[in-house]
Write a protein that holds these residues in place. Structure first.
Motif, PDB file in Angstrom:
ATOM      1  N   TYR A 117     -12.049  34.826 -26.647  1.00  0.00           N
ATOM      2  CA  TYR A 117     -13.094  34.800 -25.629  1.00  0.00           C
ATOM      3  C   TYR A 117     -12.455  35.243 -24.310  1.00  0.00           C
ATOM      4  N   PRO A 118     -13.177  36.024 -23.508  1.00  0.00           N
ATOM      5  CA  PRO A 118     -12.573  36.638 -22.314  1.00  0.00           C
ATOM      6  C   PRO A 118     -11.896  35.656 -21.366  1.00  0.00           C
ATOM      7  N   ALA A 119     -12.562  34.549 -21.039  1.00  0.00           N
ATOM      8  CA  ALA A 119     -11.973  33.610 -20.087  1.00  0.00           C
ATOM      9  C   ALA A 119     -10.731  32.945 -20.664  1.00  0.00           C
ATOM     10  N   SER A 120     -10.751  32.642 -21.956  1.00  0.00           N
ATOM     11  CA  SER A 120      -9.570  32.059 -22.599  1.00  0.00           C
ATOM     12  C   SER A 120      -8.388  33.006 -22.511  1.00  0.00           C
ATOM     13  N   GLN A 121      -8.649  34.280 -22.746  1.00  0.00           N
ATOM     14  CA  GLN A 121      -7.586  35.274 -22.672  1.00  0.00           C
ATOM     15  C   GLN A 121      -7.081  35.435 -21.248  1.00  0.00           C
ATOM     16  N   ALA A 122      -7.988  35.385 -20.277  1.00  0.00           N
ATOM     17  CA  ALA A 122      -7.588  35.555 -18.878  1.00  0.00           C
ATOM     18  C   ALA A 122      -6.597  34.488 -18.442  1.00  0.00           C
ATOM     19  N   TYR A 123      -6.799  33.269 -18.895  1.00  0.00           N
ATOM     20  CA  TYR A 123      -5.895  32.186 -18.520  1.00  0.00           C
ATOM     21  C   TYR A 123      -4.482  32.399 -19.064  1.00  0.00           C
TER      22      TYR A 123
ATOM     23  N   ILE B 172     -11.700  22.549 -23.957  1.00  0.00           N
ATOM     24  CA  ILE B 172     -12.215  21.197 -24.144  1.00  0.00           C
ATOM     25  C   ILE B 172     -13.554  21.116 -23.433  1.00  0.00           C
ATOM     26  N   GLY B 173     -14.610  21.165 -24.224  1.00  0.00           N
ATOM     27  CA  GLY B 173     -15.954  21.228 -23.663  1.00  0.00           C
ATOM     28  C   GLY B 173     -16.299  19.988 -22.856  1.00  0.00           C
ATOM     29  N   ASN B 174     -16.973  20.212 -21.740  1.00  0.00           N
ATOM     30  CA  ASN B 174     -17.443  19.132 -20.882  1.00  0.00           C
ATOM     31  C   ASN B 174     -18.959  19.234 -20.819  1.00  0.00           C
ATOM     32  N   ALA B 175     -19.640  18.177 -21.205  1.00  0.00           N
ATOM     33  CA  ALA B 175     -21.099  18.184 -21.214  1.00  0.00           C
ATOM     34  C   ALA B 175     -21.627  16.894 -20.601  1.00  0.00           C
ATOM     35  N   VAL B 176     -22.888  16.912 -20.258  1.00  0.00           N
ATOM     36  CA  VAL B 176     -23.540  15.717 -19.747  1.00  0.00           C
ATOM     37  C   VAL B 176     -23.886  14.817 -20.929  1.00  0.00           C
ATOM     38  N   VAL B 177     -23.423  13.586 -20.883  1.00  0.00           N
ATOM     39  CA  VAL B 177     -23.701  12.601 -21.925  1.00  0.00           C
ATOM     40  C   VAL B 177     -24.582  11.517 -21.307  1.00  0.00           C
ATOM     41  N   TYR B 178     -25.621  11.102 -22.031  1.00  0.00           N
ATOM     42  CA  TYR B 178     -26.555  10.152 -21.423  1.00  0.00           C
ATOM     43  C   TYR B 178     -27.164   9.211 -22.455  1.00  0.00           C
ATOM     44  N   ARG B 179     -27.699   8.102 -21.944  1.00  0.00           N
ATOM     45  CA  ARG B 179     -28.424   7.142 -22.765  1.00  0.00           C
ATOM     46  C   ARG B 179     -29.888   7.561 -22.778  1.00  0.00           C
ATOM     47  N   ASP B 180     -30.345   8.026 -23.916  1.00  0.00           N
ATOM     48  CA  ASP B 180     -31.682   8.606 -24.022  1.00  0.00           C
ATOM     49  C   ASP B 180     -32.781   7.600 -23.698  1.00  0.00           C
ATOM     50  N   SER B 181     -32.652   6.378 -24.181  1.00  0.00           N
ATOM     51  CA  SER B 181     -33.708   5.384 -23.940  1.00  0.00           C
ATOM     52  C   SER B 181     -33.822   5.058 -22.460  1.00  0.00           C
ATOM     53  N   TRP B 182     -32.706   5.013 -21.754  1.00  0.00           N
ATOM     54  CA  TRP B 182     -32.754   4.719 -20.330  1.00  0.00           C
ATOM     55  C   TRP B 182     -33.373   5.869 -19.539  1.00  0.00           C
TER      56      TRP B 182
ATOM     57  N   SER C  30     -13.159  16.759 -34.100  1.00  0.00           N
ATOM     58  CA  SER C  30     -14.559  16.291 -34.078  1.00  0.00           C
ATOM     59  C   SER C  30     -15.364  16.857 -32.905  1.00  0.00           C
ATOM     60  N   ALA C  31     -15.221  18.175 -32.670  1.00  0.00           N
ATOM     61  CA  ALA C  31     -15.954  18.901 -31.624  1.00  0.00           C
ATOM     62  C   ALA C  31     -15.371  18.699 -30.234  1.00  0.00           C
ATOM     63  N   TYR C  32     -14.227  18.035 -30.142  1.00  0.00           N
ATOM     64  CA  TYR C  32     -13.585  17.839 -28.837  1.00  0.00           C
ATOM     65  C   TYR C  32     -12.915  19.121 -28.357  1.00  0.00           C
ATOM     66  N   CYS C  33     -12.278  19.853 -29.279  1.00  0.00           N
ATOM     67  CA  CYS C  33     -11.604  21.107 -28.945  1.00  0.00           C
ATOM     68  C   CYS C  33     -12.433  22.278 -29.470  1.00  0.00           C
ATOM     69  N   CYS C  34     -12.711  23.222 -28.596  1.00  0.00           N
ATOM     70  CA  CYS C  34     -13.472  24.412 -28.977  1.00  0.00           C
ATOM     71  C   CYS C  34     -12.498  25.573 -29.169  1.00  0.00           C
ATOM     72  N   GLN C  35     -12.750  26.374 -30.181  1.00  0.00           N
ATOM     73  CA  GLN C  35     -11.860  27.485 -30.532  1.00  0.00           C
ATOM     74  C   GLN C  35     -11.766  28.521 -29.413  1.00  0.00           C
ATOM     75  N   THR C  36     -10.639  29.217 -29.382  1.00  0.00           N
ATOM     76  CA  THR C  36     -10.431  30.317 -28.442  1.00  0.00           C
ATOM     77  C   THR C  36     -10.538  31.672 -29.130  1.00  0.00           C
TER      78      THR C  36
ATOM     79  N   SER D 167     -16.188  27.798 -24.960  1.00  0.00           N
ATOM     80  CA  SER D 167     -15.356  28.976 -24.689  1.00  0.00           C
ATOM     81  C   SER D 167     -16.197  30.174 -24.260  1.00  0.00           C
ATOM     82  N   GLU D 168     -17.422  30.214 -24.756  1.00  0.00           N
ATOM     83  CA  GLU D 168     -18.307  31.344 -24.440  1.00  0.00           C
ATOM     84  C   GLU D 168     -18.870  31.239 -23.029  1.00  0.00           C
ATOM     85  N   THR D 169     -19.182  30.013 -22.563  1.00  0.00           N
ATOM     86  CA  THR D 169     -19.797  29.832 -21.247  1.00  0.00           C
ATOM     87  C   THR D 169     -18.763  29.570 -20.152  1.00  0.00           C
ATOM     88  N   LEU D 170     -17.508  29.471 -20.519  1.00  0.00           N
ATOM     89  CA  LEU D 170     -16.440  29.147 -19.574  1.00  0.00           C
ATOM     90  C   LEU D 170     -16.338  30.169 -18.449  1.00  0.00           C
TER      91      LEU D 170
END
Length: 437
Positions: free
Chosen positions: A136-142, A157-167, A353-359, A382-385
């Motif tokens: 992926y371009p950004a991975s290669q750039a680094y 290492i993907g970072n996403a918004v995690v939330y309590r759905d019921s709340w 377990s989806a913590y590390c995304c492929q380059t 890696s694609e949206t990085l």
């Protein structure tokens, strides 16, 4: 309730790698190929310095793959670990004094700070790229400096918004907001229900950087322009800082001192309704029978879109580098060549377990990404990085600016009221100009 980093995820996902359109070699063939290509030095032994795992299954898979390599080659590989915050200074010291680990897993564009101290691995990197669909371009750039690879892009290492759905639903929202305006309104409603949000504003290598760069970029701000001129003191940056000052009012107290582990702890303790984190926070709940109800209530999504109208996200990247001072550079390359072969790399992704995304693009077919709905937000990391040096080039200056926490400090100062948005942007401009002059 508090938990350590090693406690956050016990065990892997238990997923089979599945049939993929990848060139698969047996362990014996992969090792034979790596040894034939690089001819490890006689009597070689290696030392790897990596970051302490948030995901035990990830570490277990890496160790298991390493054991295969050692058993077949006789090359002992010692694996040392340091906290996320300590990897950067430890690696820099090793580079400067010329002794220490043979291989190190560095963050973001740390490799750009001392490229002359790192082994040129262009031959190995391009071979893997040809084998597995390219980087992926950004991975290669680094991992590249002036067109040459000074490391192998290892993972995002993907970072996403995690939330309590019921709340979120109790707060009057049928779905998680897709824009920054909606996120602020949700934050107000959640705070009124005693379920505050909390995003890291301290020197968290992953979570602090990811959130604060999103605040800047989502409103159109940037550290430098395409030519490397510092432009962070702009109306767009100030708009982002005014926004985060309002959003901060909906936070749980104390986020300005958080490191990478603190929001995990607060979420698992039930003190948070929304945060931004790796998928590890979900598994910390999913693997604890006492937290089964919480795990079932958790969902993930990507960061909301800001005024610029498109997704802009910083995810943590890690690159595997070999120091030039290593007495066994060929053995180090043979080791990494083996670890990147499909059988080993897929086992590592699955264990994570989806913590590390492929380059490398071909590994996007790993079944881990579709095995659970909560993984989906992490699958395209890696694609949206977008590199932290945006919109200028990566290099020693962008690395130094990140290492100096300029963006994180600016956002935290404005959020907490330590400085006005205008004052925070002006100070960031001054700090950045000292680096980019």
């Amino acid at each position: 309730m508090t938990i350590s980093r090693r406690d956050l995820l016990m065990g892997g996902a238990g997923l089979a790698a599945g049939a993929m359109a990848l060139p698969m070699l047996s362990t014996k063939e992969a090792i034979a190929q790596a040894v034939a290509k690089f001819q490890p030095e006689s009597g070689a032994s290696l030392r790897l310095l990596r970051w302490s795992p948030f995901v035990k299954g990830e570490e277990d898979a890496w160790i298991a793959n390493t054991k295969k390599f050692t058993e077949a080659t006789g090359i002992d590989v010692r694996i040392d670990k340091e906290s996320w915050e300590d990897i950067r200074p430890k690696a820099a010291v090793a580079a400067n004094v010329g002794s220490g680990p043979d291989i190190v897993w560095v963050w973001f564009d740390d490799a750009q700070q001392y490229p002359d101290k790192l082994l040129d691995v262009t031959e190995l990197a391009t071979s893997l790229a040809g084998q597995y669909g390219g980087y992926y371009p950004a991975s290669q750039a680094y991992a590249t400096v002036n067109g040459r690879f000074v490391g192998l892009p290892l993972a995002t290492i993907g970072n996403a918004v995690v939330y309590r759905d019921s709340w979120v639903k109790q707060a009057g929202f049928s779905e998680f907001p897709k824009d920054t305006k909606g996120l602020l309104e949700l934050g107000k409603a959640l705070k009124a229900n005693n379920h505050p949000m909390g995003f890291t504003l301290g020197h968290g290598v992953g979570d602090g950087n990811n959130f604060c760069h999103w605040v800047l970029w989502s409103h159109g701000g940037k550290m430098v322009d395409e030519g490397g001129k510092v432009v962070i003191n702009s109306p767009e940056t100030v708009a982002g800082l005014k926004y985060v000052a309002e959003l901060y009012k909906t936070f749980i107290p104390g986020t300005e001192s958080w490191l990478d582990v603190n929001n995990n702890r607060a979420f698992i303790a039930g003190d948070l309704s929304v945060t931004a984190n790796g998928v590890s926070v979900y598994y910390a709940a999913a693997n604890d029978p006492k937290l089964a109800e919480m795990a079932a209530d958790m969902k993930s999504t990507n960061f909301p879109v800001g005024p610029i109208g498109k997704k802009v996200e910083l995810h943590q990247t890690t690159t595997a580098c070999i120091f030039k001072y290593s007495k066994f550079p060929k053995a180090a390359q043979a080791y990494l060549a083996f670890m990147f072969q499909a059988d080993q790399y897929n086992a590592w992704l699955t264990g994570a377990s989806a913590y590390c995304c492929q380059t490398l693009k071909s590994f996007a077919n790993n079944p881990v990404w579709t095995s659970k709905p909560i993984h989906a937000a992490y699958a395209l990391a890696s694609e949206t990085l977008q590199p932290n040096g945006y919109a200028g080039p990566l290099g020693p200056k962008s690395a130094a600016a990140m290492a100096d926490w300029i963006v994180v400090d600016m956002v935290a100062e404005a959020a907490t009221g330590q400085r006005t948005p205008e004052e925070a942007a002006k100070r960031a401009q001054q700090r950045a100009e000292r680096i980019y002059r």
